[in-house]
Enzyme design. Structure first.
Site, PDB file in Angstrom:
ATOM      1  N   ASP A 107       0.730  -0.895  -0.001  1.00  0.00           N
ATOM      2  CA  ASP A 107       0.032  -0.081   0.051  1.00  0.00           C
ATOM      3  C   ASP A 107       1.047   1.271   0.047  1.00  0.00           C
ATOM      4  O   ASP A 107       1.861   1.298   0.329  1.00  0.00           O
ATOM      5  CB  ASP A 107      -0.698   0.027   1.194  1.00  0.00           C
ATOM      6  CG  ASP A 107      -2.067  -0.927   1.032  1.00  0.00           C
ATOM      7  OD1 ASP A 107      -2.392  -1.480   0.152  1.00  0.00           O
ATOM      8  OD2 ASP A 107      -2.478  -1.289   1.910  1.00  0.00           O
ATOM      9  N   ARG A 170      -0.998  -0.295  -8.993  1.00  0.00           N
ATOM     10  CA  ARG A 170      -2.471   0.194  -8.729  1.00  0.00           C
ATOM     11  C   ARG A 170      -2.715   1.601  -8.838  1.00  0.00           C
ATOM     12  O   ARG A 170      -2.041   2.166  -8.022  1.00  0.00           O
ATOM     13  CB  ARG A 170      -2.666  -0.403  -7.281  1.00  0.00           C
ATOM     14  CG  ARG A 170      -4.196   0.065  -6.631  1.00  0.00           C
ATOM     15  CD  ARG A 170      -4.602  -0.178  -5.202  1.00  0.00           C
ATOM     16  NE  ARG A 170      -4.347  -1.294  -4.885  1.00  0.00           N
ATOM     17  CZ  ARG A 170      -3.888  -1.936  -3.520  1.00  0.00           C
ATOM     18  NH1 ARG A 170      -3.606  -0.914  -2.892  1.00  0.00           N
ATOM     19  NH2 ARG A 170      -3.716  -2.980  -3.237  1.00  0.00           N
TER      20      ARG A 170
END
Length: 290
Positions: A107, A170
């Protein structure tokens, strides 16, 4: 115990509860990105504990046969204690995941962590070349991915840098609130950046694109780019947000749901329902319909 409104956004407090949720998702054609909640640790003990749980989790995922991967936060793995701590813990998790054929997402947190996160990602992906070095399964789904945020002014250069890195990226709009000197503040400008970043990736990347968005317009944009360039991509959404759309999209596209779990659910839940007006409205509707 997690109250009913929060369990729309959090899968439970234990790995078993999270994997039960994943099993139900898989039955609907949706895959899962499992995240143990925790971040910004300033002591080694919780860092080591969460890292150990992630290593056990990848073994559980592999043994279950579920379509799932994991996602970790740099500050959860000790980045606040030092980049060396973060890298050491991350490398051990990626190594364990590669052995079990499980993918690892990293992340992205606030803008101050971007360099450390991207550097670690690039080094690991080049070392493992998508995780294949350690996996004994030739059909392994292991590998490493990272998140980039469209609201940061630096991201165009980062996306160009990552074009030949053998991992996944992402693309999100950005959930944090960085200062104006490093980030765009106008939503229309952020949307434009997001569209442009996706177009660059679909044209220049050899697959490995994850569209992390609940915005129907951005998902439609990604579909159109896929039709134009033929580049593989996947759609990623949060647990509890537009789940009917996730199931519908999964009939035609690869869809992954971000599935958080753990006893640190309160801060995650409150952040999700307050960071955007749409999420707060969604939570209020959930209360009224429960």
């Amino acid at each position: 115990m997690i109250p009913p409104i929060a369990n729309r956004f959090v899968a439970g407090e234990s790995p078993a509860e999270a994997l039960d949720h994943v099993r139900r998702l898989n039955e609907r054609g949706v895959k899962a990105i499992v995240n143990l909640l925790g971040e910004h640790y300033d002591e080694r003990e919780p860092v080591a504990a969460d890292a150990a749980e992630y290593r056990a989790l990848v073994a559980d995922i592999a043994g279950s046969g579920l379509d799932a991967c994991i996602s970790v936060k740099p500050s959860q793995l000790g980045l606040d204690l030092g980049e060396d701590v973060f890298r050491a813990e991350l490398a051990e998790i990626v190594d364990a995941a590669a052995e079990h054929g499980v993918f690892v997402w990293i992340d992205m947190e606030d803008h101050a962590t971007t360099d450390a996160t991207l550097d670690a990602y690039e080094d690991l992906t080049r070392e493992y070349e998508g995780g294949e070095r350690s996996s004994s399964d030739p059909e392994s789904d292991s590998g490493v991915g990272v998140c980039v945020q469209a609201n940061l002014k630096r991201t165009r250069a980062d996306v160009e840098r990552l074009a030949d890195v053998p991992g996944k990226v992402r693309f999100v709009k950005g959930a944090y609130d960085p200062p104006a000197d490093v980030a765009y503040k106008d939503e229309a400008r952020i949307d434009r950046e997001y569209r442009d970043l996706l177009e660059y990736a679909f044209e220049q990347y050899d697959g490995g694109i994850a569209v992390g968005s609940h915005d129907p317009a951005m998902i439609d944009h990604a579909k159109a780019l896929h039709d134009r360039y033929g580049t593989d991509f996947e759609i990623q959404m949060l647990m509890g947000v537009r789940e009917d759309a996730q199931y519908d999209l999964a009939d035609e596209y690869e869809v992954w749901q971000y599935v958080p779990y753990g006893d640190r659910w309160k801060s995650y839940f409150y952040r999700r329902v307050t960071e955007r007006t749409a999420n707060l409205e969604f939570a209020l509707r959930a209360v009224l319909s429960s």
